[in-house]
Design a protein around this motif. Structure first.
Motif, short mmCIF file in Angstrom:
data_model
loop_
_atom_site.label_atom_id
_atom_site.label_comp_id
_atom_site.label_asym_id
_atom_site.label_seq_id
_atom_site.Cartn_x
_atom_site.Cartn_y
_atom_site.Cartn_z
N VAL A 3 0.86 -1.19 0.00
CA VAL A 3 0.00 0.00 0.00
C VAL A 3 0.89 1.24 0.00
CG1 VAL A 3 -1.70 1.31 1.33
CG2 VAL A 3 -1.85 -1.17 1.26
N ILE A 4 0.47 2.24 -0.76
CA ILE A 4 1.11 3.55 -0.67
C ILE A 4 0.06 4.56 -0.23
CG2 ILE A 4 2.97 3.13 -2.32
CD1 ILE A 4 1.33 4.71 -4.41
N THR A 5 0.48 5.54 0.54
CA THR A 5 -0.37 6.63 0.96
C THR A 5 0.21 7.90 0.38
OG1 THR A 5 -0.87 5.48 3.03
CG2 THR A 5 -1.35 7.84 2.95
N LEU A 6 -0.66 8.70 -0.24
CA LEU A 6 -0.19 9.90 -0.90
C LEU A 6 -1.29 10.95 -0.91
CD1 LEU A 6 -1.74 9.17 -3.79
CD2 LEU A 6 0.34 7.91 -4.14
N PRO A 7 -0.94 12.19 -1.24
CA PRO A 7 -1.97 13.21 -1.37
C PRO A 7 -2.98 12.81 -2.44
CG PRO A 7 0.21 14.21 -1.35
CD PRO A 7 0.40 12.72 -1.47
N ALA A 8 -4.25 13.09 -2.18
CA ALA A 8 -5.31 12.70 -3.11
C ALA A 8 -5.39 13.73 -4.24
CB ALA A 8 -6.64 12.60 -2.38
N GLY A 9 -4.51 13.60 -5.20
CA GLY A 9 -4.49 14.54 -6.31
C GLY A 9 -4.05 13.87 -7.60
N VAL A 10 -4.54 14.40 -8.70
CA VAL A 10 -4.19 13.82 -10.00
C VAL A 10 -2.71 14.01 -10.31
CG1 VAL A 10 -6.51 13.94 -10.96
CG2 VAL A 10 -4.99 15.89 -11.22
N ASP A 11 -2.05 14.94 -9.62
CA ASP A 11 -0.62 15.12 -9.84
C ASP A 11 0.19 13.93 -9.30
OD1 ASP A 11 -1.41 15.89 -7.24
OD2 ASP A 11 0.32 17.19 -7.00
N GLN A 12 -0.47 13.00 -8.62
CA GLN A 12 0.19 11.81 -8.08
C GLN A 12 0.09 10.61 -9.02
OE1 GLN A 12 1.95 11.89 -5.15
NE2 GLN A 12 1.52 14.07 -5.31
N LEU A 13 -0.53 10.78 -10.19
CA LEU A 13 -0.76 9.64 -11.08
C LEU A 13 0.52 8.94 -11.52
CD1 LEU A 13 -3.73 10.93 -13.25
CD2 LEU A 13 -3.75 9.10 -11.54
N GLY A 14 1.58 9.66 -11.72
CA GLY A 14 2.85 9.02 -12.10
C GLY A 14 3.33 8.06 -11.02
N VAL A 15 3.25 8.48 -9.77
CA VAL A 15 3.65 7.64 -8.65
C VAL A 15 2.72 6.42 -8.56
CG1 VAL A 15 3.88 7.54 -6.12
CG2 VAL A 15 4.61 9.59 -7.38
N VAL A 16 1.43 6.66 -8.72
CA VAL A 16 0.44 5.57 -8.65
C VAL A 16 0.68 4.55 -9.76
CG1 VAL A 16 -2.02 5.02 -8.89
CG2 VAL A 16 -1.30 6.95 -7.46
N ASN A 17 0.87 5.02 -10.98
CA ASN A 17 1.09 4.11 -12.11
C ASN A 17 2.38 3.30 -11.94
OD1 ASN A 17 -1.30 4.90 -13.26
ND2 ASN A 17 -0.35 6.27 -14.74
N GLU A 18 3.41 3.93 -11.41
CA GLU A 18 4.66 3.22 -11.15
C GLU A 18 4.44 2.13 -10.09
OE1 GLU A 18 8.76 4.46 -9.00
OE2 GLU A 18 8.18 5.72 -10.72
N PHE A 19 3.67 2.44 -9.06
CA PHE A 19 3.36 1.48 -8.00
C PHE A 19 2.58 0.29 -8.56
CE2 PHE A 19 0.32 0.04 -4.74
CZ PHE A 19 1.20 -0.40 -3.76
N ILE A 20 1.58 0.58 -9.39
CA ILE A 20 0.78 -0.50 -9.99
C ILE A 20 1.66 -1.40 -10.85
CG2 ILE A 20 -1.07 -1.01 -11.64
CD1 ILE A 20 -2.46 1.58 -10.59
#
Length: 137
Positions: A3-20
Motif C-alpha cells: 500500500v502507498i499513501t499519498l496526497p489525493a491529487g491527480v498530480d500523483q498519477l505518475g507515482v500511482v502508475n509506477e506502484f501499480i
C-alpha cells in the motif's frame, strides 16, 4: 498487501502508475492500461469529491487474490472523506446521447464498471474503500 499513501491529487498519477506496474505480476502487462485507467478515474473522483478541504490523503494497494478458484489482480483505492459509494450513488450517464450533447464528465464510474471484471465498495464513518478485480487468466 503493498500500500502507498499519498496526497489525493491527480498530480500523483505518475507515482500511482509506477506502484501499480511494480506490483503487477510478471506476464500480465496486457492488463496494465486497464488497471491504470480505472484507478486513475477513482483517484480523480477522490481528489474532486471526497474532501471538503484540500489536503486529503488516498491509499492505493495491490494484491493477487483468488475468487472462485481463479486468480485476479486486485487494485484498491481508499480515501478518508465523506461516505460515498460511487457504484450506488453516482448518476448513470446517458450513453445513448451524442457526446457533443452531453455535459463533460460523469463517465468515470461507468468506465470503471466496464473495465474491471468485478468491483466492490465498503465504507465506514472514516473511510471509503473500492476494490477492483482484473482476471489474470
Amino acid at each position: 498487501m503493498p500500500v502507498i499513501t499519498l496526497p489525493a491529487g491527480v498530480d500523483q498519477l505518475g507515482v500511482v502508475n509506477e506502484f501499480i506496474a511494480k506490483n503487477l505480476p510478471a506476464g500480465h502487462e496486457n492488463i496494465l492500461l486497464q488497471v491504470e485507467l480505472a484507478v486513475e478515474e477513482l483517484l480523480v473522483n477522490v481528489s474532486r469529491h471526497a474532501y471538503k478541504e484540500p489536503g486529503g490523503q488516498a491509499e492505493i494497494g495491490c494484491r493477487v487474490v483468488n475468487l472462485d478458484g481463479k486468480p485476479y489482480f486486485c487494485a484498491m483505492v481508499r480515501d478518508f472523506g465523506e461516505p460515498f459509494d460511487p457504484f450506488k450513488e453516482a448518476p448513470e450517464p446517458d450513453t445513448a446521447r451524442d457526446p457533443g450533447d452531453r455535459e463533460p464528465g460523469g463517465l468515470g464510474v461507468h468506465l470503471v464498471k466496464h473495465v474491471a471484471a468485478h468491483y466492490c465498495y465498503s465504507g465506514s464513518d472514516t473511510s471509503n474503500t473500492i476494490e477492483l478485480y482484473f482476471p489474470l487468466e
